[in-house]
Design a protein around this motif. Structure first.
Motif, PDB file in Angstrom:
ATOM      1  N   GLU A 116       0.819  -1.143   0.090  1.00 50.86           N
ATOM      2  CA  GLU A 116      -0.134   0.079   0.179  1.00 50.86           C
ATOM      3  C   GLU A 116       0.778   1.090  -0.161  1.00 50.86           C
ATOM      4  OE1 GLU A 116      -3.637   1.996   2.314  1.00 50.86           O
ATOM      5  OE2 GLU A 116      -2.403   0.709   3.562  1.00 50.86           O
ATOM      6  N   ALA A 117       1.867   1.219   0.805  1.00 51.24           N
ATOM      7  CA  ALA A 117       2.727   2.315   0.816  1.00 51.24           C
ATOM      8  C   ALA A 117       3.517   2.613  -0.361  1.00 51.24           C
ATOM      9  CB  ALA A 117       3.750   2.300   2.264  1.00 51.24           C
ATOM     10  N   MET A 118       3.978   1.463  -1.075  1.00 46.09           N
ATOM     11  CA  MET A 118       4.768   1.473  -2.289  1.00 46.09           C
ATOM     12  C   MET A 118       3.753   1.913  -3.428  1.00 46.09           C
ATOM     13  SD  MET A 118       7.524   1.318  -3.963  1.00 46.09           S
ATOM     14  CE  MET A 118       8.548   0.697  -2.779  1.00 46.09           C
ATOM     15  N   ASP A 119       2.651   1.416  -3.380  1.00 48.49           N
ATOM     16  CA  ASP A 119       1.685   1.852  -4.354  1.00 48.49           C
ATOM     17  C   ASP A 119       1.398   3.623  -4.372  1.00 48.49           C
ATOM     18  OD1 ASP A 119       1.568  -0.666  -5.390  1.00 48.49           O
ATOM     19  OD2 ASP A 119      -0.652  -0.837  -4.285  1.00 48.49           O
ATOM     20  N   ARG A 120       1.330   3.896  -2.994  1.00 49.99           N
ATOM     21  CA  ARG A 120       1.101   5.421  -2.939  1.00 49.99           C
ATOM     22  C   ARG A 120       2.228   6.095  -3.334  1.00 49.99           C
ATOM     23  NH1 ARG A 120      -3.320   7.294  -0.149  1.00 49.99           N
ATOM     24  NH2 ARG A 120      -3.995   5.521  -0.721  1.00 49.99           N
ATOM     25  N   LEU A 121       3.537   5.805  -3.106  1.00 48.64           N
ATOM     26  CA  LEU A 121       4.774   6.340  -3.394  1.00 48.64           C
ATOM     27  C   LEU A 121       4.632   6.469  -4.970  1.00 48.64           C
ATOM     28  CD1 LEU A 121       7.384   7.901  -2.608  1.00 48.64           C
ATOM     29  CD2 LEU A 121       8.404   5.568  -2.691  1.00 48.64           C
ATOM     30  N   VAL A 122       4.293   5.417  -5.597  1.00 48.41           N
ATOM     31  CA  VAL A 122       4.316   5.534  -7.004  1.00 48.41           C
ATOM     32  C   VAL A 122       3.330   6.618  -7.400  1.00 48.41           C
ATOM     33  CG1 VAL A 122       3.883   3.892  -9.080  1.00 48.41           C
ATOM     34  CG2 VAL A 122       5.250   3.172  -7.369  1.00 48.41           C
ATOM     35  N   GLN A 123       2.200   6.455  -7.000  1.00 46.71           N
ATOM     36  CA  GLN A 123       1.221   7.570  -7.502  1.00 46.71           C
ATOM     37  C   GLN A 123       1.846   8.897  -7.000  1.00 46.71           C
ATOM     38  OE1 GLN A 123      -2.086   6.149  -4.901  1.00 46.71           O
ATOM     39  NE2 GLN A 123      -2.989   5.059  -6.668  1.00 46.71           N
ATOM     40  N   LEU A 125       4.841   9.892  -6.971  1.00 52.25           N
ATOM     41  CA  LEU A 125       5.754  10.398  -8.091  1.00 52.25           C
ATOM     42  C   LEU A 125       5.036  10.927  -9.186  1.00 52.25           C
ATOM     43  CD1 LEU A 125       8.505   7.548  -7.096  1.00 52.25           C
ATOM     44  CD2 LEU A 125       8.576  10.284  -6.591  1.00 52.25           C
ATOM     45  N   GLY A 126       4.130   9.838  -9.615  1.00 48.61           N
ATOM     46  CA  GLY A 126       3.345  10.223 -10.907  1.00 48.61           C
ATOM     47  C   GLY A 126       2.530  11.609 -11.083  1.00 48.61           C
ATOM     48  N   PHE A 127       2.186  11.844  -9.688  1.00 48.14           N
ATOM     49  CA  PHE A 127       1.659  13.246  -9.444  1.00 48.14           C
ATOM     50  C   PHE A 127       2.575  14.347  -9.511  1.00 48.14           C
ATOM     51  CE2 PHE A 127       0.584  16.751  -6.445  1.00 48.14           C
ATOM     52  CZ  PHE A 127      -0.774  17.124  -6.928  1.00 48.14           C
ATOM     53  N   LEU A 128       3.699  14.297  -8.944  1.00 52.84           N
ATOM     54  CA  LEU A 128       4.804  15.262  -8.916  1.00 52.84           C
ATOM     55  C   LEU A 128       5.106  15.459 -10.357  1.00 52.84           C
ATOM     56  CD1 LEU A 128       7.019  14.510  -6.098  1.00 52.84           C
ATOM     57  CD2 LEU A 128       5.515  16.339  -6.341  1.00 52.84           C
ATOM     58  N   ARG A 129       5.058  14.584 -11.223  1.00 53.37           N
ATOM     59  CA  ARG A 129       5.763  14.764 -12.301  1.00 53.37           C
ATOM     60  C   ARG A 129       4.687  15.226 -13.620  1.00 53.37           C
ATOM     61  NH1 ARG A 129       9.395   9.744 -11.188  1.00 53.37           N
ATOM     62  NH2 ARG A 129      11.422  10.968 -10.715  1.00 53.37           N
ATOM     63  N   THR A 130       3.338  15.321 -13.166  1.00 50.62           N
ATOM     64  CA  THR A 130       2.476  15.412 -14.010  1.00 50.62           C
ATOM     65  C   THR A 130       1.375  16.618 -13.636  1.00 50.62           C
ATOM     66  OG1 THR A 130       0.845  13.802 -13.247  1.00 50.62           O
ATOM     67  CG2 THR A 130       2.312  13.228 -14.989  1.00 50.62           C
ATOM     68  N   GLU A 136       8.292  19.791 -12.993  1.00 52.28           N
ATOM     69  CA  GLU A 136       9.382  20.200 -13.034  1.00 52.28           C
ATOM     70  C   GLU A 136       9.604  21.510 -12.254  1.00 52.28           C
ATOM     71  OE1 GLU A 136      12.244  18.299 -13.545  1.00 52.28           O
ATOM     72  OE2 GLU A 136      10.791  16.611 -13.931  1.00 52.28           O
ATOM     73  N   ASP A 137       8.760  22.519 -12.435  1.00 54.23           N
ATOM     74  CA  ASP A 137       8.899  23.830 -11.845  1.00 54.23           C
ATOM     75  C   ASP A 137       8.858  23.670 -10.205  1.00 54.23           C
ATOM     76  OD1 ASP A 137       9.300  25.177 -14.055  1.00 54.23           O
ATOM     77  OD2 ASP A 137       7.355  25.948 -14.184  1.00 54.23           O
ATOM     78  N   TRP A 138       7.982  22.845  -9.803  1.00 55.40           N
ATOM     79  CA  TRP A 138       7.888  22.376  -8.365  1.00 55.40           C
ATOM     80  C   TRP A 138       9.037  21.766  -7.691  1.00 55.40           C
ATOM     81  CZ3 TRP A 138       7.821  18.316  -4.956  1.00 55.40           C
ATOM     82  CH2 TRP A 138       7.020  18.503  -3.699  1.00 55.40           C
ATOM     83  N   LEU A 139       9.467  20.903  -8.615  1.00 55.73           N
ATOM     84  CA  LEU A 139      10.879  20.044  -8.078  1.00 55.73           C
ATOM     85  C   LEU A 139      11.908  21.120  -8.203  1.00 55.73           C
ATOM     86  CD1 LEU A 139      10.395  16.774 -10.121  1.00 55.73           C
ATOM     87  CD2 LEU A 139      10.078  16.955  -7.407  1.00 55.73           C
ATOM     88  N   LYS A 140      12.167  21.863  -8.945  1.00 53.38           N
ATOM     89  CA  LYS A 140      13.198  22.985  -9.172  1.00 53.38           C
ATOM     90  C   LYS A 140      13.123  23.897  -7.875  1.00 53.38           C
ATOM     91  CE  LYS A 140      13.022  25.594 -12.525  1.00 53.38           C
ATOM     92  NZ  LYS A 140      13.153  26.462 -13.669  1.00 53.38           N
ATOM     93  N   ASN A 141      12.003  24.190  -7.593  1.00 52.35           N
ATOM     94  CA  ASN A 141      11.776  25.158  -6.510  1.00 52.35           C
ATOM     95  C   ASN A 141      11.854  24.341  -5.117  1.00 52.35           C
ATOM     96  OD1 ASN A 141      11.124  27.451  -7.549  1.00 52.35           O
ATOM     97  ND2 ASN A 141       8.902  26.763  -7.893  1.00 52.35           N
TER      98      ASN A 141
END
Length: 179
Positions: A116-123, A125-130, A136-141
């Motif tokens: 469950e924790a791994m699935d949520r982490l994958v989700q 990461l997908g959210f952060l990237r999309t 990418e702007d958020w990650l740069k900040n």
């Protein structure tokens, strides 16, 4: 069956499965010597682990012969390798740890996280990237934020975040995106 079998494995046996998986991918089979070299352990340790994995039906093993993963072993090992890759990616590319630190942390954490924790982490990461408000702007900040010497968030930083969020929300609304 795969999840149940993975839950019954010690982190040590998971590491052996992962090593066999990589050796089998590179060389089609794994030899005890290659496993020992890859893991930095004695051949006697390898023999004990191989016997335990064979008893669980995860590898095909005969003393003084090659070792291969069974279908069940491939499923379990593949899941372990995938977990490792996701965690290393997170530590290295999101949290900006060095490659070595990301690798070491991924090795430790991959055994402790449940599905469950791994699935949520994958989700996540997908959210952060999309997500338009992350990406990418958020990650740069975030990288810039991590480079600051102060740890506590000041009121001025909170105001900067609010202004950024308002600008982002205005842009999304103007472009017909989410509001």
């Amino acid at each position: 069956m795969v999840q149940q079998e993975q839950n019954n494995l010690s982190s040590n046996l998971e590491d052996y499965l992962e090593a066999i998986y990589h050796l089998q991918a590179d060389k089609k089979v794994a030899r005890a010597k290659d496993i020992a070299d890859r893991m930095g352990v004695s051949r006697a340790s390898v023999t004990g682990a191989l016997k335990a994995l064979a008893e669980k039906g995860l590898i095909n093993y005969e003393p003084y012969s090659y070792t291969t993963l069974t279908n069940a072993g491939e499923d379990v090992a593949g899941k372990i390798v995938e977990r490792h890759a996701v965690l290393k990616d997170f530590f290295q590319h999101i949290l900006m740890l060095s490659s070595n630190s990301a690798e070491e942390n991924a090795c430790r954490v991959e055994h402790a996280m449940d599905d469950e924790a791994m699935d949520r982490l994958v989700q996540f990461l997908g959210f952060l990237r999309t997500c338009p408000r992350s990406g990418e702007d958020w990650l740069k900040n975030f990288r810039r934020f991590c480079g600051r010497s102060e740890i506590a968030v000041s009121p001025a930083q909170v105001d900067d975040c609010r202004a950024c969020l308002e600008k982002c929300t205005d842009e999304l609304t103007d472009d017909g995106g989410c509001s």
